[in-house]
Design an enzyme around this catalytic site. Sequence first.
Site, PDB file in Angstrom:
ATOM      1  N   ASP A   1     -18.157  56.891  64.479  1.00  0.00           N
ATOM      2  CA  ASP A   1     -18.914  55.661  64.589  1.00  0.00           C
ATOM      3  C   ASP A   1     -18.038  54.676  65.366  1.00  0.00           C
ATOM      4  OD1 ASP A   1     -21.164  54.011  62.244  1.00  0.00           O
ATOM      5  OD2 ASP A   1     -20.714  53.618  64.349  1.00  0.00           O
TER       6      ASP A   1
HETATM    7  C1  GLC Z   1     -22.796  50.967  64.877  1.00  0.00           C
HETATM    8  C2  GLC Z   1     -23.532  51.856  63.911  1.00  0.00           C
HETATM    9  C3  GLC Z   1     -23.980  53.148  64.534  1.00  0.00           C
HETATM   10  C4  GLC Z   1     -24.332  52.898  65.971  1.00  0.00           C
HETATM   11  C5  GLC Z   1     -23.043  52.583  66.683  1.00  0.00           C
HETATM   12  C6  GLC Z   1     -23.287  52.181  68.140  1.00  0.00           C
HETATM   13  O1  GLC Z   1     -21.759  50.293  64.238  1.00  0.00           O
HETATM   14  O2  GLC Z   1     -22.913  52.150  62.666  1.00  0.00           O
HETATM   15  O3  GLC Z   1     -25.113  53.630  63.793  1.00  0.00           O
HETATM   16  O4  GLC Z   1     -24.950  54.035  66.547  1.00  0.00           O
HETATM   17  O5  GLC Z   1     -22.288  51.564  66.040  1.00  0.00           O
HETATM   18  O6  GLC Z   1     -23.993  50.971  68.180  1.00  0.00           O
END
Ligand code: GLC
Length: 662
Positions: free
Chosen positions: A218
Amino acid sequence: MDYSINNLTLEEKLRLLCGADTWHLYDANGKLPQMFLSDGPNGLRMVKDGKTQNATAMPAIEAVARTWDPELARLDGSTIADDCIEKGADVLLAPGVNIKRTPLCGRNFEYFSEDPLIAGELGKTFIEGVQEKGIGTSLKHFCANNSEYDRLYQSSDLDERTMRDIYLSAFKKAVEAKPWTVMCSYNPVNGVYASENRWLLNDVLREEFGFDGTIISDWGAVINSARSAKATLDIRMAYDDRAFGELKKAYDNGYLTEDEINERAGKVLELIARNEEAKAIRKVELTKEQRHNNALKIAKEAVTLLKNEGGLLPLKDDGSKVLMIGESLYNTPMGGGGSALVQTDYPRVSLAAVMRNKIAEGRVVEGPRSYHDVAIMGRRMDMAAAADAGTVIIGVGETSFVEAEGYDREKIRLHTFTENLIKDIAAVNPNTIVVVYAGSAVDMSRWINDVKAVVLAGYLGEAANEAVASVLTGETVPCGKLTETYPLCLEDTPTGDDKGTPFCSEYKEGVFVGYRYYDKYNKEVLFPFGHGLSYAEFSYSDLTVEKKGDAEFVVSYNITNDSDIDAKEISQVYVGKRFSMVPRPIRELKGFSKDLIKAHSTVRVSVELHCDDFAYYNVSLRRRYTENGEYRIYVGASSRDIRLEGKVDVTLPFETQASQRI
Ligand code: GLC
């Protein structure tokens, strides 16, 4: 283009393990094609050159789930993929299959259910829908990311059986769709960050579940790139200027071997190669209008009729006034906030505007938008208008500021102003209908008995009010059903308002999450898992269970539509074992069927049960284990509306069994 690892220098290989910026993968100074990753589960949320692109705002995943329709989840995925192809995204960062452990979780609108079967089945077909169009996906957030409170630090602490039977189960099912990537979650799991949890990433996800794709983090979830690479995480997202140095240092001091680096870089090259190959099948097949119509189709099947006393709905064509009150009817939320929030240029239409096109001219009367308006305008709500109307429709709910990534809700009741508005209106007009636009359970206990009808819209995307109006007028017969329990109050939920400590959330309830919890403790709920009414009436009959093997059965039953209208019914099959060597939920969802049943006709439904449907993860045997013995089969219109009950005997060979004194 040759994607051989041998074409890359050590530095290029190390940099391949880190994002090039927020959304792009590294291209090795042009040696490799660049890849663009973009959110999200509720439609394309693409930020290009700092500008969010317009896309179709599809129903949120929580709404897609309420259709109980794997093919609609597939349609959802393929529709979003069309936007991805048009705008140039290579991987869609979705779906999330995290279990809804508490209704407070700010991202519940992005997730399917409190039950892993629904989450896994619909997550799987969503992935297939996207990838059939040549766009990749990212199954997320792996794992046990079940609240937003302190998500970067708070360890999810849970026993292995709970982990496997509840929180990993949907990932195991969804991985069958071969997602291009899996995204690890922010949180530690049992004290080790998911981004560097080798047991989870390698032993479970890769080796046990057979995931052969690329694991990405993430955004900002990696603490140390070397430890993450050692745990077999492949790409640290997003770009972080510390990443290369951490990897280079680990290589120089022998913590990371060349083989390990080549293996990780190899998985990234596989992703790039897969993407290049997939470009050949990418084709924009839908116009914007067709995408919108797909959003509407899904939204109509998601609308869930929770209460309909006296058959108040659908609205009668009696010429009476329909008074419409409440901010949510006008400034209707399409989804929750954060990375899943889609920007659409589809014109926002109020429920009143849509209803005007559906019912006789002049019947629709627009009232104050909210109690705030009334209070601020210094005049009591025009109760005379409410009393004079044939029916009053009040739109309530949350917004993308209340339900969003990064924080949880503080409560599940509506604002006191809103609750008072509902009660005041209902006091002068018994024909009050409440439409709820929220992404997770709402405590309605203070006013539910004052109103005759409650329609859960949820977060239905850009087509929300077209779908709601279609149901209110009877053009669409509602068939949506809850995939999360609506409790009577927050205190009745497994975690209440307990967010754990800043460092640890103990999953003390174990496998007893959602309906499993309320059933175990025999708690009354407002609306149970699987609940949803229709304008038709269905009766269930003639249950038979045919034994096809030691632990293989076919459960069959009739559903009769006793009404004058064609309608769809979602029936559910639950399994329970009264006497077991371990504590087990009273019943667990093991199958479901959604059937269109013509007026006054009967369909015969069959659901197969296999050995694993009777199993739980036994920590001593270190495997999924199906105990021999008697199991109960429950066929229901919801988890609490059991219409038929049967029992079966599982008779597996001696060598598969542990001894039982039952
Ligand atoms: C965010 C989320 C994830 C998302 C990523 C990109 O913090 O947790 O679900 O796809 O970052 O935005």
